[in-house]
Design a protein around this motif. Sequence first.
Motif, short mmCIF file in Angstrom:
data_model
loop_
_atom_site.label_atom_id
_atom_site.label_comp_id
_atom_site.label_asym_id
_atom_site.label_seq_id
_atom_site.Cartn_x
_atom_site.Cartn_y
_atom_site.Cartn_z
N ALA A 1 0.83 -1.21 0.00
CA ALA A 1 0.00 0.00 0.00
C ALA A 1 0.87 1.26 0.00
O ALA A 1 0.57 2.24 -0.71
CB ALA A 1 -0.93 0.00 1.21
N ILE A 2 1.94 1.24 0.77
CA ILE A 2 2.87 2.37 0.78
C ILE A 2 3.46 2.57 -0.61
O ILE A 2 3.55 3.70 -1.11
CB ILE A 2 3.98 2.15 1.84
CG1 ILE A 2 3.38 2.25 3.25
CG2 ILE A 2 5.12 3.17 1.65
CD1 ILE A 2 4.35 1.86 4.35
N PHE B 1 -2.16 15.15 4.47
CA PHE B 1 -3.46 14.72 4.97
C PHE B 1 -4.39 14.34 3.83
O PHE B 1 -5.08 13.31 3.87
CB PHE B 1 -4.12 15.82 5.81
CG PHE B 1 -5.54 15.49 6.18
CD1 PHE B 1 -5.81 14.65 7.24
CD2 PHE B 1 -6.59 16.00 5.43
CE1 PHE B 1 -7.12 14.32 7.56
CE2 PHE B 1 -7.90 15.67 5.74
CZ PHE B 1 -8.17 14.83 6.81
N ARG B 2 -4.40 15.15 2.78
CA ARG B 2 -5.27 14.86 1.63
C ARG B 2 -4.91 13.51 1.02
O ARG B 2 -5.80 12.72 0.66
CB ARG B 2 -5.15 15.97 0.59
CG ARG B 2 -5.86 15.69 -0.73
CD ARG B 2 -7.33 15.37 -0.53
NE ARG B 2 -7.98 14.97 -1.78
CZ ARG B 2 -9.13 14.31 -1.85
NH1 ARG B 2 -9.77 13.97 -0.74
NH2 ARG B 2 -9.65 14.00 -3.00
N PHE C 1 -7.53 10.49 0.95
CA PHE C 1 -7.84 9.98 -0.39
C PHE C 1 -7.59 8.48 -0.45
O PHE C 1 -8.40 7.72 -1.00
CB PHE C 1 -6.95 10.71 -1.40
CG PHE C 1 -7.12 10.29 -2.83
CD1 PHE C 1 -7.91 11.04 -3.70
CD2 PHE C 1 -6.47 9.17 -3.33
CE1 PHE C 1 -8.06 10.66 -5.03
CE2 PHE C 1 -6.62 8.79 -4.65
CZ PHE C 1 -7.41 9.54 -5.51
N SER C 2 -6.47 8.03 0.12
CA SER C 2 -6.10 6.62 0.07
C SER C 2 -7.05 5.75 0.87
O SER C 2 -7.29 4.58 0.52
CB SER C 2 -4.66 6.44 0.57
OG SER C 2 -3.75 7.18 -0.24
N LEU C 3 -7.60 6.28 1.94
CA LEU C 3 -8.59 5.53 2.72
C LEU C 3 -9.83 5.27 1.87
O LEU C 3 -10.39 4.17 1.87
CB LEU C 3 -8.97 6.29 3.99
CG LEU C 3 -7.95 6.25 5.12
CD1 LEU C 3 -8.36 7.20 6.23
CD2 LEU C 3 -7.82 4.83 5.68
N TRP C 4 -10.29 6.31 1.14
CA TRP C 4 -11.43 6.10 0.24
C TRP C 4 -11.08 5.05 -0.80
O TRP C 4 -11.88 4.14 -1.08
CB TRP C 4 -11.81 7.40 -0.47
CG TRP C 4 -12.77 7.12 -1.58
CD1 TRP C 4 -14.13 6.95 -1.48
CD2 TRP C 4 -12.44 6.88 -2.95
NE1 TRP C 4 -14.67 6.63 -2.71
CE2 TRP C 4 -13.64 6.57 -3.63
CE3 TRP C 4 -11.26 6.89 -3.68
CZ2 TRP C 4 -13.68 6.30 -4.99
CZ3 TRP C 4 -11.31 6.61 -5.03
CH2 TRP C 4 -12.51 6.32 -5.67
#
Length: 227
Positions: free
Chosen positions: A148-149, A193-194, A198-201
């Motif tokens: 994921a990173i 933060f964005r 964004f990555s969580l969505w």
Amino acid sequence: MNQRIENLLDRVFRKTHDALRQNIDEGELLRFTSSLKEQKLSDIARAQKRLTWVLEKEQPVILPDEKIVFTRTVRKIPEIFTEDEWTGIRKAHYIHEMGRVCNICSDYSYTIEVGLEQRRREALEALEKFRVREELKAVSFLESVIRAIDDIERLAGRYADLALKSGREDLFLVLTHVPRYGARSFHEALQFFRILHFSLWASGNYHNTVGRFDQYMLKYLDHDLSS
């Protein structure tokens, strides 16, 4: 409110971002989900594969007047379970809403402070310990974290490339530092933060709160004001 902010706000109200969304064929979404089932992957591995798929599909966009980027261009993300699998799951479990993780509040503060490369080092260190212990679920989770990173940094790199090609050196300098490394300014912290939100969505978590944004962002604002 200056003209730049008015322009950005106007685009939000007019929903001009909708024109940037890709209409990915429903058949492609279903084929992706079916392929996860055919590979007999674990839930964690499926979620990781979906994140890779979504972030690879994303098309970097830098709109006029933007100083914080990462605009969604993938309209809909695929499921990780087929309808047949969902039927079996629902027989044994109560499923809330869409059955995805939501209403979560992540620890944004630490990751914004240290950067994804530090998080990678921590994951790799833990991974070695769990491999020795042969704790396979923990190993699978940490391997997915590291992938994921990679995925997030790769998309940030594509945005940095676009910023450079577009003559946006300010954004290029920000995106070559975050999210790989910890934020050094309020601007970098906001951009970091964005990217995380964004990555969580993109991971399938469709409702992600911001927590005490005022508290963990304050130190970056104080730093800028004192500079």
